[in-house]
Design a protein around this motif. Structure first.
Motif, PDB file in Angstrom:
ATOM      1  N   LEU A   1       3.262  -6.299 -14.010  1.00  0.00           N
ATOM      2  CA  LEU A   1       3.591  -7.096 -12.834  1.00  0.00           C
ATOM      3  C   LEU A   1       5.091  -7.329 -12.730  1.00  0.00           C
ATOM      4  N   GLY A   2       5.781  -7.404 -13.868  1.00  0.00           N
ATOM      5  CA  GLY A   2       7.223  -7.628 -13.838  1.00  0.00           C
ATOM      6  C   GLY A   2       7.990  -6.498 -13.192  1.00  0.00           C
ATOM      7  N   ALA A   3       7.345  -5.358 -12.966  1.00  0.00           N
ATOM      8  CA  ALA A   3       8.011  -4.232 -12.316  1.00  0.00           C
ATOM      9  C   ALA A   3       8.125  -4.421 -10.810  1.00  0.00           C
ATOM     10  N   LEU A   4       7.395  -5.401 -10.266  1.00  0.00           N
ATOM     11  CA  LEU A   4       7.389  -5.625  -8.819  1.00  0.00           C
ATOM     12  C   LEU A   4       8.512  -6.576  -8.427  1.00  0.00           C
ATOM     13  N   GLN A   5       9.348  -6.129  -7.509  1.00  0.00           N
ATOM     14  CA  GLN A   5      10.413  -6.955  -6.942  1.00  0.00           C
ATOM     15  C   GLN A   5      10.206  -7.008  -5.431  1.00  0.00           C
ATOM     16  N   ALA A   6       9.953  -8.196  -4.886  1.00  0.00           N
ATOM     17  CA  ALA A   6       9.655  -8.348  -3.457  1.00  0.00           C
ATOM     18  C   ALA A   6      10.853  -8.948  -2.733  1.00  0.00           C
ATOM     19  N   MET A   7      11.266  -8.311  -1.651  1.00  0.00           N
ATOM     20  CA  MET A   7      12.424  -8.759  -0.882  1.00  0.00           C
ATOM     21  C   MET A   7      12.051  -9.782   0.189  1.00  0.00           C
ATOM     22  N   GLY A   8      10.802  -9.742   0.686  1.00  0.00           N
ATOM     23  CA  GLY A   8      10.371 -10.709   1.690  1.00  0.00           C
ATOM     24  C   GLY A   8      10.986 -10.517   3.054  1.00  0.00           C
ATOM     25  N   TRP A   9      11.368  -9.301   3.387  1.00  0.00           N
ATOM     26  CA  TRP A   9      11.970  -9.028   4.698  1.00  0.00           C
ATOM     27  C   TRP A   9      10.892  -8.929   5.769  1.00  0.00           C
ATOM     28  N   PRO A  10      11.266  -9.005   7.058  1.00  0.00           N
ATOM     29  CA  PRO A  10      10.263  -9.043   8.131  1.00  0.00           C
ATOM     30  C   PRO A  10       9.553  -7.712   8.333  1.00  0.00           C
TER      31      PRO A  10
ATOM     32  N   VAL B   1       9.137  -1.301  -8.670  1.00  0.00           N
ATOM     33  CA  VAL B   1       8.680  -1.154  -7.294  1.00  0.00           C
ATOM     34  C   VAL B   1       9.392  -2.203  -6.453  1.00  0.00           C
ATOM     35  N   LEU B   2      10.162  -1.746  -5.491  1.00  0.00           N
ATOM     36  CA  LEU B   2      10.911  -2.633  -4.601  1.00  0.00           C
ATOM     37  C   LEU B   2      10.133  -2.740  -3.295  1.00  0.00           C
ATOM     38  N   LEU B   3       9.436  -3.862  -3.119  1.00  0.00           N
ATOM     39  CA  LEU B   3       8.606  -4.101  -1.943  1.00  0.00           C
ATOM     40  C   LEU B   3       9.465  -4.797  -0.884  1.00  0.00           C
ATOM     41  N   LEU B   4       9.738  -4.114   0.225  1.00  0.00           N
ATOM     42  CA  LEU B   4      10.688  -4.649   1.204  1.00  0.00           C
ATOM     43  C   LEU B   4      10.078  -5.731   2.080  1.00  0.00           C
ATOM     44  N   THR B   5       8.826  -5.564   2.510  1.00  0.00           N
ATOM     45  CA  THR B   5       8.166  -6.582   3.335  1.00  0.00           C
ATOM     46  C   THR B   5       6.808  -6.902   2.721  1.00  0.00           C
ATOM     47  N   ASP B   6       6.220  -8.010   3.168  1.00  0.00           N
ATOM     48  CA  ASP B   6       4.884  -8.369   2.706  1.00  0.00           C
ATOM     49  C   ASP B   6       3.793  -7.849   3.635  1.00  0.00           C
ATOM     50  N   GLY B   7       4.172  -7.070   4.662  1.00  0.00           N
ATOM     51  CA  GLY B   7       3.164  -6.526   5.568  1.00  0.00           C
ATOM     52  C   GLY B   7       2.443  -7.588   6.366  1.00  0.00           C
TER      53      GLY B   7
ATOM     54  N   ASP C   1       0.820  -1.224   0.000  1.00  0.00           N
ATOM     55  CA  ASP C   1       0.000   0.000   0.000  1.00  0.00           C
ATOM     56  C   ASP C   1       0.850   1.269   0.000  1.00  0.00           C
ATOM     57  N   ASP C   2       2.110   1.206   0.453  1.00  0.00           N
ATOM     58  CA  ASP C   2       2.957   2.404   0.415  1.00  0.00           C
ATOM     59  C   ASP C   2       3.226   2.841  -1.022  1.00  0.00           C
ATOM     60  N   GLU C   3       3.298   1.884  -1.929  1.00  0.00           N
ATOM     61  CA  GLU C   3       3.548   2.223  -3.337  1.00  0.00           C
ATOM     62  C   GLU C   3       2.399   3.044  -3.913  1.00  0.00           C
ATOM     63  N   THR C   4       1.178   2.768  -3.450  1.00  0.00           N
ATOM     64  CA  THR C   4       0.010   3.493  -3.927  1.00  0.00           C
ATOM     65  C   THR C   4      -0.150   4.833  -3.213  1.00  0.00           C
TER      66      THR C   4
ATOM     67  N   ARG D   1      -1.416  -9.922   1.020  1.00  0.00           N
ATOM     68  CA  ARG D   1      -1.068  -8.509   0.832  1.00  0.00           C
ATOM     69  C   ARG D   1      -0.153  -8.304  -0.383  1.00  0.00           C
ATOM     70  N   ARG D   2       0.719  -9.265  -0.648  1.00  0.00           N
ATOM     71  CA  ARG D   2       1.546  -9.134  -1.855  1.00  0.00           C
ATOM     72  C   ARG D   2       0.666  -9.221  -3.094  1.00  0.00           C
ATOM     73  N   GLY D   3      -0.354 -10.066  -3.042  1.00  0.00           N
ATOM     74  CA  GLY D   3      -1.288 -10.138  -4.159  1.00  0.00           C
ATOM     75  C   GLY D   3      -2.052  -8.839  -4.349  1.00  0.00           C
ATOM     76  N   GLU D   4      -2.346  -8.152  -3.244  1.00  0.00           N
ATOM     77  CA  GLU D   4      -3.033  -6.859  -3.342  1.00  0.00           C
ATOM     78  C   GLU D   4      -2.151  -5.826  -4.033  1.00  0.00           C
ATOM     79  N   VAL D   5      -0.843  -5.873  -3.776  1.00  0.00           N
ATOM     80  CA  VAL D   5       0.066  -4.960  -4.472  1.00  0.00           C
ATOM     81  C   VAL D   5      -0.008  -5.197  -5.979  1.00  0.00           C
ATOM     82  N   ALA D   6      -0.002  -6.459  -6.382  1.00  0.00           N
ATOM     83  CA  ALA D   6      -0.062  -6.776  -7.811  1.00  0.00           C
ATOM     84  C   ALA D   6      -1.339  -6.210  -8.432  1.00  0.00           C
ATOM     85  N   GLN D   7      -2.471  -6.338  -7.720  1.00  0.00           N
ATOM     86  CA  GLN D   7      -3.720  -5.781  -8.244  1.00  0.00           C
ATOM     87  C   GLN D   7      -3.667  -4.257  -8.318  1.00  0.00           C
ATOM     88  N   ALA D   8      -3.090  -3.632  -7.285  1.00  0.00           N
ATOM     89  CA  ALA D   8      -2.998  -2.168  -7.276  1.00  0.00           C
ATOM     90  C   ALA D   8      -2.144  -1.678  -8.432  1.00  0.00           C
TER      91      ALA D   8
END
Length: 309
Positions: free
Chosen positions: A95-104, A46-52, A24-27, A80-87
């Motif tokens: 979708l290929g622009a999204l890179q998820a790090m999976g950090w805590p 978009v570099l998504l650091l955590t999955d929230g 949601d921070d990306e939006t 929540r990661r799926g919600e980012v993809a929809q947003a």
């Protein structure tokens, strides 16, 4: 009287990297900027650091459960990661622009303190692979601890990344917006409507906080142009004057020299002639310091947070 915000105009050469600590921070922070760069022919990532995933109250409400275990949190993070993809789809971002790090989630400060070399190495890989010339990252003064620590992590990665320094645009989600020195995308009714539509993809967050989320998203996007603070002949001054609980306060210093942390009453500090606390040895710039209290608390936002020395 504050100056009018500078309008930002990207072009086909723009390579925008958005650093989002949580879904949601990306939006909220950059939904219109992402669209503007794409419409200008530029590239975005978009570099998504955590999955929230450490987001218990909406999960308890929507799943009708009280106890949340490890598998439950992982499932929530996938949602929540799926919600980012929809947003992003609603913002016309591939979708290929999204890179998820999976950090805590709620763990970026601990990651910085305890595993900085490996975390920075992963960020440098992303920077070298994409080579952005614009980076939108959380403001250092954002009161959510993950946001401030995300800023520090990215600044340190840029310091050692070996790429041409990009334009840095800081966005604020949690906290008070500064009135001066702002950059803003040109206003556009269509882009703003698409941004609000993208927010609705984050259904997990809208369940309990729809009004607050809409207020945050409905604000005009404004960015602070991030620049190194001016030099000081007596470098290393800290902005804090704590008067109590010294034994429970913790000071963290992060720079290209490494990350160190101490109890406040054991930190290598001195008092100057004006009564300010200063580091005895000032690390290499960019150098950041954080003050927090090492006690459990239900309040997640920072009281002191990070500053740049």
């Amino acid at each position: 009287m504050p100056l009018s915000p500078e309008l930002y105009s990207p072009d086909a050469r723009t390579r925008l990297l958005v650093v989002a600590p949580h879904p949601d921070d990306e939006t909220i922070g950059t939904g219109e900027l992402l669209q503007l760069v794409r419409a200008s022919g530029g590239e975005v990532r978009v570099l998504l650091l955590t999955d929230g995933d450490d987001n218990p109250w909406p999960q308890r409400w929507l799943e009708r459960r009280l106890w949340i275990g490890g598998e439950d949190r992982a499932r929530w993070g996938r949602r929540r990661r799926g919600e980012v993809a929809q947003a992003l789809q609603r913002l016309d971002i591939p979708l290929g622009a999204l890179q998820a790090m999976g950090w805590p989630d709620m763990g970026l400060t601990a990651l910085l303190r305890e595993r900085a070399p490996s975390a920075l190495a992963r960020l440098v890989e992303q920077l070298v692979a994409f080579r952005p010339n614009v980076v939108a990252l959380p403001a250092l003064g954002d009161r959510h601890p993950d946001h401030g620590s995300a800023h520090v992590l990215m600044r340190l990665a840029l310091a050692e990344g070996g790429i041409e320094p990009p334009l840095l645009l800081g966005y604020l989600v949690h906290g008070r917006e500064e009135p001066a020195g702002n950059v803003t995308p040109p206003a556009d009714v269509g882009r703003h409507a698409a941004k609000l539509g993208a927010l609705s993809a984050h259904g997990s967050q809208m369940a309990l906080s729809a009004g607050r989320m809409r207020r945050l998203t409905d604000r005009p996007e404004r960015y602070d142009r991030v620049a190194r603070p001016p030099g000081d002949r007596e470098a290393g001054a800290l902005p804090w004057q704590p008067r109590a609980w010294h034994s429970r306060l913790r000071l963290t210093v992060a720079s290209p020299d490494g990350v160190q942390h101490w109890r406040w009453n054991q930190a290598p500090l001195r008092r100057d002639g004006q009564g300010r606390y200063r580091l005895v040895d000032v690390p290499t710039a960019p150098c950041f310091a954080r003050l927090d209290m090492d006690v459990p608390s239900p309040w997640i936002f920072d009281r002191w947070g990070w500053c740049e020395l």
